[in-house]
Design a protein around this motif. Structure first.
Motif, PDB file in Angstrom:
ATOM      1  N   ALA A  47      48.385  32.027  35.057  1.00  0.00           N
ATOM      2  CA  ALA A  47      48.270  32.691  36.356  1.00  0.00           C
ATOM      3  C   ALA A  47      47.205  31.980  37.178  1.00  0.00           C
ATOM      4  CB  ALA A  47      47.912  34.165  36.200  1.00  0.00           C
ATOM      5  N   SER A  48      47.440  31.897  38.486  1.00  0.00           N
ATOM      6  CA  SER A  48      46.454  31.315  39.390  1.00  0.00           C
ATOM      7  C   SER A  48      46.274  32.244  40.577  1.00  0.00           C
ATOM      8  CB  SER A  48      46.891  29.923  39.866  1.00  0.00           C
ATOM      9  OG  SER A  48      48.050  30.021  40.673  1.00  0.00           O
ATOM     10  N   GLN A 103      41.978  39.390  35.488  1.00  0.00           N
ATOM     11  CA  GLN A 103      40.938  38.430  35.131  1.00  0.00           C
ATOM     12  C   GLN A 103      40.959  37.212  36.050  1.00  0.00           C
ATOM     13  OE1 GLN A 103      41.185  37.068  31.090  1.00  0.00           O
ATOM     14  NE2 GLN A 103      39.176  36.080  31.120  1.00  0.00           N
ATOM     15  N   VAL A 104      42.166  36.720  36.394  1.00  0.00           N
ATOM     16  CA  VAL A 104      42.225  35.526  37.234  1.00  0.00           C
ATOM     17  C   VAL A 104      41.744  35.837  38.650  1.00  0.00           C
ATOM     18  CG1 VAL A 104      44.615  35.760  38.086  1.00  0.00           C
ATOM     19  CG2 VAL A 104      43.630  33.489  37.730  1.00  0.00           C
ATOM     20  N   CYS A 105      42.010  37.055  39.144  1.00  0.00           N
ATOM     21  CA  CYS A 105      41.524  37.437  40.476  1.00  0.00           C
ATOM     22  C   CYS A 105      40.001  37.582  40.482  1.00  0.00           C
ATOM     23  CB  CYS A 105      42.174  38.739  40.928  1.00  0.00           C
ATOM     24  SG  CYS A 105      43.922  38.581  41.342  1.00  0.00           S
ATOM     25  N   VAL A 106      39.461  38.221  39.447  1.00  0.00           N
ATOM     26  CA  VAL A 106      38.002  38.375  39.359  1.00  0.00           C
ATOM     27  C   VAL A 106      37.331  37.010  39.246  1.00  0.00           C
ATOM     28  CG1 VAL A 106      36.136  39.239  37.895  1.00  0.00           C
ATOM     29  CG2 VAL A 106      38.091  40.699  38.405  1.00  0.00           C
ATOM     30  N   LYS A 117      50.051  33.135  41.651  1.00  0.00           N
ATOM     31  CA  LYS A 117      51.218  32.571  40.990  1.00  0.00           C
ATOM     32  C   LYS A 117      51.154  32.888  39.507  1.00  0.00           C
ATOM     33  CE  LYS A 117      51.886  28.591  44.094  1.00  0.00           C
ATOM     34  NZ  LYS A 117      51.920  27.106  44.166  1.00  0.00           N
ATOM     35  N   GLU A 118      52.327  33.066  38.914  1.00  0.00           N
ATOM     36  CA  GLU A 118      52.436  33.280  37.470  1.00  0.00           C
ATOM     37  C   GLU A 118      53.587  32.435  36.942  1.00  0.00           C
ATOM     38  OE1 GLU A 118      52.881  37.406  36.513  1.00  0.00           O
ATOM     39  OE2 GLU A 118      51.310  38.047  37.895  1.00  0.00           O
ATOM     40  N   TRP A 119      53.387  31.861  35.768  1.00  0.00           N
ATOM     41  CA  TRP A 119      54.479  31.095  35.164  1.00  0.00           C
ATOM     42  C   TRP A 119      54.281  31.063  33.646  1.00  0.00           C
ATOM     43  CZ3 TRP A 119      50.365  29.187  37.768  1.00  0.00           C
ATOM     44  CH2 TRP A 119      49.572  28.206  37.153  1.00  0.00           C
ATOM     45  N   GLY A 120      55.374  30.708  32.967  1.00  0.00           N
ATOM     46  CA  GLY A 120      55.333  30.668  31.503  1.00  0.00           C
ATOM     47  C   GLY A 120      55.329  32.071  30.914  1.00  0.00           C
ATOM     48  N   ALA A 173      46.133  42.400  32.305  1.00  0.00           N
ATOM     49  CA  ALA A 173      44.762  41.943  32.077  1.00  0.00           C
ATOM     50  C   ALA A 173      44.573  40.519  32.574  1.00  0.00           C
ATOM     51  CB  ALA A 173      44.419  42.037  30.595  1.00  0.00           C
ATOM     52  N   LEU A 174      45.575  39.653  32.378  1.00  0.00           N
ATOM     53  CA  LEU A 174      45.502  38.279  32.873  1.00  0.00           C
ATOM     54  C   LEU A 174      45.441  38.252  34.394  1.00  0.00           C
ATOM     55  CD1 LEU A 174      45.656  35.204  32.483  1.00  0.00           C
ATOM     56  CD2 LEU A 174      48.156  35.419  32.415  1.00  0.00           C
ATOM     57  N   ARG A 175      46.259  39.086  35.046  1.00  0.00           N
ATOM     58  CA  ARG A 175      46.251  39.136  36.507  1.00  0.00           C
ATOM     59  C   ARG A 175      44.887  39.562  37.041  1.00  0.00           C
ATOM     60  NH1 ARG A 175      51.842  42.490  36.358  1.00  0.00           N
ATOM     61  NH2 ARG A 175      53.314  40.732  36.263  1.00  0.00           N
TER      62      ARG A 175
END
Length: 246
Positions: free
Chosen positions: A225-226, A159-162, A195-198, A155-157
């Motif tokens: 995520a960015s 959301q950050v792309c949208v 990118k993803e971290w943490g 969901a985070l991936r």
């Protein structure tokens, strides 16, 4: 010594206002059609997500001369722990019990570990406080381990792309308005970098200091995520100022 050269400027948008070529007369073959007017834009987004699960381990044991007494002592506490968790909405499948029975010299020893997974951190604190109050030192409760389910990371991936695409579109719209143009439909949207971290997963067994506060543990488990996006949008033409005023 000569002063250092200034850093190169970063281009985040490019506006192509070249008019589209006129169509060839009917019956004649004209030159290949050139692309219409476009705006090329780069945009990005960075988001974070707190962990959506917490796992708490509870350990308890008993050593008695009689095997039945050792089992009974632990069994009563296990039933109370399970009952308290169910009362606060923890489903049965989120509780795992492991038992170990052994003979130590002339006594019998019964040990058990209960792992409870919580999705509501407020209820987790309530249950742990209740068990400490009622069972005291007869149970040892480990600090909670916070982590993300695969669904939360997915969901985070998304959301950050949208969000990156939305930021890119807004930037393109601002550029068009600056030149008195109207933004059209997207012609190309390309994800350039992610990118993803943490963050922690259920299989990530990190060792955290017992002195950490609850909020510090949640912060350590927060995932980030960015996403960077490149997009090409059509330019429809002059902006309709009358409609804008309406």
């Amino acid at each position: 010594m000569a002063p250092p050269a200034p850093p190169p400027s970063r281009v985040f948008a490019e506006l192509d206002l070249a008019p589209a070529p006129a169509p060839a007369p009917e019956g004649r073959v004209g030159p290949p059609a050139l692309p219409g007017r476009e705006v090329h834009v780069s945009g990005s987004a960075e988001l974070s997500a707190r962990p959506d699960r917490a796992r708490v381990s509870l350990r308890l044991g008993s050593r008695k001369e009689a095997a039945v007494a050792a089992r009974s002592s632990v069994s009563r506490r296990l039933q109370y722990i399970a009952h308290s968790a169910r009362l606060h909405g923890v489903p049965e499948e989120n509780m795992t019990v492991t038992e170990d029975f052994s003979r130590v010299e002339n006594t019998y020893q019964m040990e058990a570990e209960v792992c409870i997974i919580f999705s509501d951190f407020g209820k987790m604190q309530t249950v742990c406080n209740l068990l400490i109050e009622k069972l005291g030192t007869s149970v040892t409760i480990s600090p909670p381990y916070f982590y993300h389910t695969p669904e939360a990371i997915d969901a985070l991936r998304r959301q950050v792309c949208v969000t990156a695409v939305g930021n890119t579109r807004r930037k393109a719209q601002e550029v068009c308005q600056l030149f008195g143009q109207a933004l059209g439909k997207p012609l190309l949207i390309k994800e350039e970098e992610t990118k993803e971290w943490g963050g922690h997963t259920d299989s990530h067994l990190s060792v955290l200091a017992d002195s950490q506060t609850l909020q510090e543990r949640i912060q350590d488990a927060t995932a980030y995520a960015s996403c960077k996006v490149f997009a090409v949008f059509e330019i429809k033409g002059k902006e309709n100022r009358r409609n804008k005023m309406l």
